[in-house]
Design an enzyme around this catalytic site. Structure first.
Site, PDB file in Angstrom:
ATOM      1  N   ARG A 158      -9.663   0.244   8.676  1.00  0.00           N
ATOM      2  CA  ARG A 158      -9.263  -1.126   9.031  1.00  0.00           C
ATOM      3  C   ARG A 158     -10.352  -1.855   9.785  1.00  0.00           C
ATOM      4  O   ARG A 158     -10.161  -3.024  10.140  1.00  0.00           O
ATOM      5  CB  ARG A 158      -8.030  -1.102   9.911  1.00  0.00           C
ATOM      6  CG  ARG A 158      -6.808  -0.779   9.135  1.00  0.00           C
ATOM      7  CD  ARG A 158      -5.595  -1.108   9.936  1.00  0.00           C
ATOM      8  NE  ARG A 158      -4.494  -0.432   9.306  1.00  0.00           N
ATOM      9  CZ  ARG A 158      -3.245  -0.812   9.366  1.00  0.00           C
ATOM     10  NH1 ARG A 158      -2.909  -1.858  10.049  1.00  0.00           N
ATOM     11  NH2 ARG A 158      -2.313  -0.153   8.748  1.00  0.00           N
ATOM     12  N   LYS A 163       0.830  -1.212   0.000  1.00  0.00           N
ATOM     13  CA  LYS A 163       0.000   0.000   0.000  1.00  0.00           C
ATOM     14  C   LYS A 163       0.866   1.265   0.000  1.00  0.00           C
ATOM     15  O   LYS A 163       0.591   2.206  -0.725  1.00  0.00           O
ATOM     16  CB  LYS A 163      -0.920   0.042   1.246  1.00  0.00           C
ATOM     17  CG  LYS A 163      -1.808  -1.172   1.401  1.00  0.00           C
ATOM     18  CD  LYS A 163      -2.663  -1.062   2.652  1.00  0.00           C
ATOM     19  CE  LYS A 163      -1.887  -1.028   3.957  1.00  0.00           C
ATOM     20  NZ  LYS A 163      -1.453  -2.315   4.490  1.00  0.00           N
ATOM     21  N   ARG A 176      -0.782  -9.326  13.560  1.00  0.00           N
ATOM     22  CA  ARG A 176      -1.304  -8.304  12.640  1.00  0.00           C
ATOM     23  C   ARG A 176      -2.097  -8.956  11.514  1.00  0.00           C
ATOM     24  O   ARG A 176      -3.125  -8.439  11.089  1.00  0.00           O
ATOM     25  CB  ARG A 176      -0.152  -7.473  12.069  1.00  0.00           C
ATOM     26  CG  ARG A 176       0.398  -6.478  13.076  1.00  0.00           C
ATOM     27  CD  ARG A 176       1.806  -6.086  12.755  1.00  0.00           C
ATOM     28  NE  ARG A 176       1.941  -5.215  11.614  1.00  0.00           N
ATOM     29  CZ  ARG A 176       3.083  -5.037  10.934  1.00  0.00           C
ATOM     30  NH1 ARG A 176       4.179  -5.689  11.296  1.00  0.00           N
ATOM     31  NH2 ARG A 176       3.127  -4.228   9.925  1.00  0.00           N
ATOM     32  N   ARG A 236      11.187  -1.819  11.896  1.00  0.00           N
ATOM     33  CA  ARG A 236      10.055  -1.423  12.742  1.00  0.00           C
ATOM     34  C   ARG A 236       9.846  -2.452  13.842  1.00  0.00           C
ATOM     35  O   ARG A 236       9.937  -3.657  13.588  1.00  0.00           O
ATOM     36  CB  ARG A 236       8.778  -1.319  11.888  1.00  0.00           C
ATOM     37  CG  ARG A 236       8.522   0.090  11.389  1.00  0.00           C
ATOM     38  CD  ARG A 236       7.412   0.153  10.391  1.00  0.00           C
ATOM     39  NE  ARG A 236       6.176  -0.526  10.792  1.00  0.00           N
ATOM     40  CZ  ARG A 236       5.069  -0.486  10.077  1.00  0.00           C
ATOM     41  NH1 ARG A 236       5.012   0.197   8.959  1.00  0.00           N
ATOM     42  NH2 ARG A 236       3.982  -1.119  10.474  1.00  0.00           N
ATOM     43  N   ARG A 242      11.855  -6.649   6.079  1.00  0.00           N
ATOM     44  CA  ARG A 242      11.597  -5.242   5.739  1.00  0.00           C
ATOM     45  C   ARG A 242      12.357  -4.303   6.677  1.00  0.00           C
ATOM     46  O   ARG A 242      12.392  -4.518   7.889  1.00  0.00           O
ATOM     47  CB  ARG A 242      10.094  -4.944   5.833  1.00  0.00           C
ATOM     48  CG  ARG A 242       9.775  -3.494   5.556  1.00  0.00           C
ATOM     49  CD  ARG A 242       8.313  -3.271   5.314  1.00  0.00           C
ATOM     50  NE  ARG A 242       7.550  -3.162   6.553  1.00  0.00           N
ATOM     51  CZ  ARG A 242       6.278  -2.778   6.608  1.00  0.00           C
ATOM     52  NH1 ARG A 242       5.624  -2.504   5.479  1.00  0.00           N
ATOM     53  NH2 ARG A 242       5.652  -2.708   7.758  1.00  0.00           N
TER      54      ARG A 242
END
Ligand code: ADP
Length: 221
Positions: free
Chosen positions: A88, A13, A170, A159, A126
């Protein structure tokens, strides 16, 4: 136009929002980035949401909606804006929809579909720029200089919510709380699903096709 980019965490996204934002001049509004900025600035809101975001839990709807409604009233959102990571939950979607309808803002919803296994692989590797949010992959797309963003020279970090156990949580939350929105948007005719496993360029091309279709629907009648 309100362009809503949805999909699992790490689904692309942010990357696609940045491409679209550069192309159309619409601001990218990432609720995750807005929250992380509040945390960095140690605001009252930041302190309230810090533990939730770091553990991958959702922030209460009222906080998110207040933040979004305030942001989309800014002059740079007049022509259009991209919501990255919001809504969400069904409540967020319903309240946003009421607002957009009453303000005659056209809604387009794009879902980037990526299977869980691929998401885990992407998120475990990531790293992201703290300053501009540009994502990198430790193996396939590292920054040219270790720890430094190619785009803005900001710090590239891991992160805290991109760890194994938190990624699973998540994804669970995404399937339970966010996916029910697809039925809601689909029944209104707003939703298009896109294969998010394709290359960045291919996904971008598919999004263009969808947007051309919607723009034509609005202006060619
Ligand atoms: P990702 O899409 O990679 O999970 P984001 O940067 O969009 O990450 O969001 C990071 C965190 O911020 C989420 O895990 C959640 O805690 C919070 N958050 C962001 N957007 C929302 C939202 N619309 N509703 C509730 N919480 C949110």
């Amino acid at each position: 136009m309100a362009l809503l980019l949805m999909g699992p965490p790490g689904g692309g996204k942010g990357v696609q929002s940045k491409i679209l934002s550069a192309k159309y001049g619409w601001p990218q509004i990432s609720t995750g980035d807005l929250l992380r900025q509040q945390i960095k600035d140690c605001t009252e809101l930041g302190l309230k949401v810090e533990n939730l975001t770091k553990s991958g839990q959702l922030v209460p709807d009222s906080i998110i909606l207040d933040m979004i409604f305030e942001r989309i009233q800014q002059p740079d959102c007049q022509k259009g804006f991209i919501l990255d990571g919001c809504p969400r939950t069904l409540v967020q979607g319903q309240l946003l929809d009421q607002h957009f309808q009453s303000h005659h803002i056209k809604t387009v919803v794009l879902v980037l579909d990526v299977p869980d296994e691929q998401i885990k692989e992407r998120l475990l590797h990531r790293i992201v720029c703290e300053k501009c949010g540009t994502p990198y992959h430790t193996k396939t797309l590292p920054p040219k200089q270790e720890g430094i963003c190619d785009r803005c020279q900001g710090n590239v970090i891991k992160r805290p919510d991109d760890s194994d156990a938190i990624i699973s949580d998540r994804l669970k939350i995404y399937h339970q709380q966010t996916e029910p929105l697809f039925e809601f948007y689909s029944s209104k005719g707003y939703l298009t699903r896109i294969d998010g496993t394709l290359s960045k360029e291919e996904v971008s091309e598919k999004i263009e096709q969808v947007l051309t279709h919607y723009t034509c629907e609005t202006t060619c009648q």
